[in-house]
Design an enzyme around this catalytic site. Structure first.
Site, PDB file in Angstrom:
ATOM      1  N   ALA A 143       0.867  -1.178   0.000  1.00 31.63           N
ATOM      2  CA  ALA A 143       0.000   0.000   0.000  1.00 31.63           C
ATOM      3  C   ALA A 143       0.902   1.226   0.000  1.00 31.63           C
ATOM      4  O   ALA A 143       1.862   1.296   0.762  1.00 31.63           O
ATOM      5  CB  ALA A 143      -0.917   0.014   1.218  1.00 31.63           C
ATOM      6  N   GLY A 177       6.693   0.834  -0.044  1.00 35.96           N
ATOM      7  CA  GLY A 177       5.289   0.734   0.305  1.00 35.96           C
ATOM      8  C   GLY A 177       5.084   0.040   1.638  1.00 35.96           C
ATOM      9  O   GLY A 177       5.997  -0.576   2.191  1.00 35.96           O
ATOM     10  N   GLU A 178       3.881   0.159   2.165  1.00 37.61           N
ATOM     11  CA  GLU A 178       3.521  -0.530   3.400  1.00 37.61           C
ATOM     12  C   GLU A 178       3.285  -2.008   3.119  1.00 37.61           C
ATOM     13  O   GLU A 178       2.695  -2.362   2.094  1.00 37.61           O
ATOM     14  CB  GLU A 178       2.238   0.049   4.001  1.00 37.61           C
ATOM     15  CG  GLU A 178       2.396   1.365   4.713  1.00 37.61           C
ATOM     16  CD  GLU A 178       1.134   1.747   5.480  1.00 37.61           C
ATOM     17  OE1 GLU A 178       1.264   2.459   6.478  1.00 37.61           O
ATOM     18  OE2 GLU A 178       0.031   1.340   5.067  1.00 37.61           O
ATOM     19  N   ILE A 179       3.702  -2.866   4.041  1.00 43.93           N
ATOM     20  CA  ILE A 179       3.349  -4.284   3.964  1.00 43.93           C
ATOM     21  C   ILE A 179       2.292  -4.625   5.011  1.00 43.93           C
ATOM     22  O   ILE A 179       1.719  -5.716   4.978  1.00 43.93           O
ATOM     23  CB  ILE A 179       4.582  -5.193   4.111  1.00 43.93           C
ATOM     24  CG1 ILE A 179       5.308  -4.919   5.437  1.00 43.93           C
ATOM     25  CG2 ILE A 179       5.529  -4.997   2.932  1.00 43.93           C
ATOM     26  CD1 ILE A 179       6.452  -5.888   5.713  1.00 43.93           C
TER      27      ILE A 179
END
EC number: 5.1.3.24
Length: 375
Positions: A214, A230-232
């Site tokens: 994200a 990005g975010e995991i």
């Protein structure tokens, strides 16, 4: 605004320059963070996010041009939608908005804007996955979308919060349960999606061989796709980067080196970074993270950013021959804006800076292999 010309040494002895003589672009009429945009020919379109239901355009080839407001977006105010341009039209998908109960909810609708008559049309389709935290880019006659939060899990979190009312104890329990999970248990989107406007069809272009993301920086240039960080999971980024290539057998992926850490700092990955191409060099800059979150996660803390402060960044990275390096810094920290490659420059439009303050600025960065220029 004119900037004093300055030169200094940066990593790998690259020269970093503020340019006082290059073309400057007018500020946005309002600060836009968490919005979206696309380039159609020489005209850039930017809107939504903190800009409400507004979209603005700027003719980049006209040095005297100012931002102009176009027809109001009919889908209402929303944050983090996805947009891309195909065949001279602007497509906008999904995002996060409040429903009639006041609950923040992911939406999966789609709209098309036609510049020729300044009109919007809601399309008879819905995205097959949640599109908050997703990143989009066009290639040929399709829009490609990577990553995103799980619609059911994300919506459920906000529904539970509203249902808890003013009960702080319940709200704290909901937050603790939400963040105290493994990355894989958030079910971020792990397929590369495409949407083809001419047929109004979505397609699964294959599973990505890395964790769902994200807020990743995602670009397509020619047949190459690049994914940066990005975010995991909520609050936890990754430093991983990846490259894909369109082939007759679909997109073929490979891992690239992790994004390097700035001198004297840890690299906790970035979400909301801005990226594009300049003179053939891929540039990525800005973004935000929680310094120390990867360390806490490795120590077994699933709520990896608990007790940490969010930080915004200004380093500029380039990818050259499969290796990353830091070639300079922006004059301010930035994240969650819109970036576009134009005329061998990467334009950084809007976004937010320290504390989440929305930006109206339009900056341009360029790199020729030796010198980074910021305008």
């Amino acid at each position: 605004m004119k900037l004093t010309k300055t030169a200094l040494c940066t990593a790998l002895f690259a020269t970093f320059t503020f340019s006082a003589n290059a073309q400057t672009y007018p500020d946005l009429p309002v600060g836009i963070k968490g919005g979206t945009g696309a380039l159609i020919g020489d005209t850039v379109y930017v809107g939504l996010g903190s800009g409400g239901d507004k979209f603005y355009t700027l003719d980049l080839k006209d040095p005297s041009a100012q931002w102009k407001e176009i027809a109001t977006f009919p889908g209402g105010e929303r944050n983090q939608p996805v947009a891309a341009a195909v065949d001279g039209k602007l497509y906008v998908f999904g995002g996060l908005q409040k429903n009639e109960k006041g609950e923040l909810q992911l939406v999966n609708d789609a709209y098309r804007y036609n510049p020729s008559d300044n009109t919007w049309m809601k399309l008879p389709t819905r995205s097959p996955r949640g599109l908050v935290g997703s990143s989009g880019a066009s290639h040929g006659d399709k829009v490609y979308i990577l990553g995103g939060s799980n619609l059911s899990i994300f919506n459920g979190f906000f529904q539970d919060n509203v249902a808890a009312g003013e009960d702080k104890g319940k709200k704290d329990e909901i937050v603790a349960a939400y963040f105290d999970q493994r990355p894989e248990d958030y079910f971020f989107t792990t397929e590369l999606l495409s949407y083809e406007p001419s047929t109004n069809k979505w397609r699964n272009e294959g599973r990505i061989p890395f964790s769902g993301r994200a807020g990743a920086a995602f670009t397509i240039q020619g047949n190459d796709l690049v994914v940066v960080n990005g975010e995991i999971k909520p609050g936890l980024r990754t430093a991983e980067t990846h490259q894909g290539k369109f082939t007759a057998k679909g997109v073929q992926w490979k891992n690239l080196p992790d994004l390097p850490a700035p001198k004297g700092k840890s690299q906790d990955g970035l979400a909301g970074a801005l990226a594009g191409y300049s003179n053939g060099y891929y540039l990525v800059t800005g973004g935000a993270n929680f310094p120390g979150s990867i360390k806490q996660f490795k120590e077994g803390k699933l709520h990896a950013h608990k007790g940490l402060s969010k930080a915004w960044h200004n380093e500029v990275y380039t990818l050259n021959n499969g290796k990353w390096s830091i070639v300079g810094e922006l004059p301010m920290n930035i994240g969650y804006g819109f970036s576009v490659s134009y005329n061998n420059k990467v334009l950084l439009i809007g976004g937010e800076t320290d504390g989440g303050k929305a930006l109206t600025s339009v900056k341009a960065i360029s790199y020729d292999g030796k010198k980074l220029t910021v305008e």
